[in-house]
Design an enzyme around this catalytic site. Structure first.
Site, PDB file in Angstrom:
ATOM      1  N   TYR A 119       0.864  -1.191   0.000  1.00  0.00           N
ATOM      2  CA  TYR A 119       0.000   0.000   0.000  1.00  0.00           C
ATOM      3  C   TYR A 119       0.891   1.228   0.000  1.00  0.00           C
ATOM      4  O   TYR A 119       1.872   1.301   0.731  1.00  0.00           O
ATOM      5  CB  TYR A 119      -0.876   0.015   1.260  1.00  0.00           C
ATOM      6  N   GLU A 207      -3.629   7.428  -4.211  1.00  0.00           N
ATOM      7  CA  GLU A 207      -3.583   6.157  -3.487  1.00  0.00           C
ATOM      8  C   GLU A 207      -3.332   4.999  -4.445  1.00  0.00           C
ATOM      9  O   GLU A 207      -4.064   4.823  -5.419  1.00  0.00           O
ATOM     10  CB  GLU A 207      -4.900   5.920  -2.742  1.00  0.00           C
TER      11      GLU A 207
END
Ligand code: ADP
Ligand code: MG
Length: 399
Positions: A119, A207
């Site tokens: 992530y 993101e």
């Protein structure tokens, strides 16, 4: 403003960020064509909606055990079948709310063999006035769970705007992800490119989840979500052109045409207020008396009757609205202008729900007189507390 994944990848690609090859598709035919332009043998068909959690999402119209909004496909037959199941149907994910979102576009992408899923995100940290990196080895579809259960697995640091992005930031990302050698080098380069893109395009959020290490040993962004500062869009016509209004609340789009600050909410009491602070206080007191606001609306300091009319129409167009509270403190804004706007709007669209009006400030007597003589069925209120109690009672809510 948010954009679709395929658009986000196009933006990132233009900054040299590694993303898989892919093509958008609006029809089954286009999905098959897109696959024809990819090397194969594995393809991924991805629903394009402005919400994450698609992989684990469910289509309302399909059986409960049907596949979600991100599907691996190995043949053109499968791609056509997946496209047919997704296009036009409603995908419900953890981020869409129960209503879900209709899928009107697909993205057909080259399938990657995944070794690891990480992530990585960049966002503006308002407390430090800096851009922050958020990095975790625990990427994939459950980052919210990781943040909740094992927050120590998430590494955060910010970039000093005076120096900009530096080599040590890249090293920090590589270390946080446990990467060495060639992969660490790729992480350094990626860090620089993502930060450069973020600043150049006035992003608010970037993101990548997942950022993967492929079986071939390459870092790649498999998912991308970008949000942009709406106040800076005038500087980026290329980004502004990516706006997909079908993904936005129709009432919010209408409000933006009149320069009204409007946010749709889930409650039953429509609010028309001037000043963001007063709007917040009005929402608070509605909740205090046991009901829920249907919207946040700040008509601004110097609203015209036309603007007030537009605001009123937007509120009444919401079927969830069971009552309306107009709460105006006339400073620069005059109470008579508000009164005229409300009356003009009611004449145009009618009034099917109770309306409580609380006016205070400049020209308040004139404003009250205009409403009093209009023949409208308005419940007058003396102050904020009185107004909130009356509207909550009128919609039959409260405790
Ligand atoms: P969402 O976050 O909305 O669920 P993603 O794009 O992250 O959508 O896709 C969900 C999962 O599907 C990813 O975590 C990844 O495991 C897999 N996936 C997505 N794109 C690809 C791809 N191009 N190749 C292989 N697997 C993919
Ligand atoms: Mg994702």
């Amino acid at each position: 403003m948010n954009i679709h994944e395929y658009q986000a990848k196009e933006v990132l690609r233009s900054f040299g960020v590694p993303v898989p090859q892919g093509f958008p598709a609006m029809t089954i035919e286009e999905a098959a064509e897109a696959a024809g332009r990819l090397p194969g043998p594995v393809y991924v068909v991805k629903a394009q909606i402005h919400a994450g959690g698609r992989g684990k999402g469910k289509f309302k119209e399909l059986a409960a055990d049907a596949k979600g909004g991100v599907r691996l496909a190995k043949s053109f037959v499968d791609i056509r079948a997946d496209a047919a199941e997704m296009l036009g149907n409603t995908l419900v994910t953890l981020q869409t709310g129960a209503a879900g979102k209709q899928v009107n576009r697909l993205y057909v992408e080259d399938g990657s063999e995944i070794e690891k899923e990480f992530y990585l995100s960049l966002l503006i940290d308002r407390a430090t006035s800096r851009v922050s990196f958020v990095v975790s080895t625990e990427g994939g579809m459950d980052i919210e769970q990781v943040a909740h259960d094992t927050p120590e697995k998430i590494v955060t640091f910010s970039v000093d705007p005076a120096t900009g992005i530096m080599p040590h930031h890249g090293r920090r990302v590589a270390k946080a992800l446990g990467l060495e050698g060639e992969l660490a080098k790729q992480a350094h380069a990626l860090t620089q490119k993502l930060y450069t893109a973020f600043i150049a395009k006035d992003m608010e959020m970037l993101e990548i989840n997942p950022l993967i290490v492929s079986r071939g040993g390459a870092l790649k962004c498999l998912d991308a979500k970008l949000g942009f500062d709406s106040n800076a869009l005038a500087r980026h016509p290329d980004i502004a052109a990516m706006r997909d209004e079908t993904e936005e609340d129709a009432k919010e789009i209408e409000a933006s045409k009149y320069d009204l600050s409007y946010i749709a909410l889930d409650g039953s009491i429509g609010c028309m207020v001037n000043g963001a602070g007063l709007a917040m206080a009005t929402m608070d007191i509605i909740k205090f008396y046991g009901a829920e606001p249907a919207n946040f609306l700040d008509v601004g300091g110097g609203a015209t009757a036309e603007k007030v009319t537009a605001a009123f129409k937007i509120i009444t167009s919401d079927p969830n609205v069971k009552g309306i509270l107009v709460n105006i403190f006339g400073g620069i804004m005059r109470c008579d202008v508000i009164a005229e706007g409300v009356i003009a709007a009611v004449k145009e669209v009618g009034l099917k729900v109770p309306l409580v009006v609380r006016l205070e400030g400049t020209n308040v007597e004139l404003g009250k007189k205009i409403i009093g003589e209009s023949g409208l069925n308005v419940i007058a209120a003396d102050d904020l507390d009185d107004a909130a109690r009356k509207i909550v009672k009128a919609v039959g809510g409260g405790h």
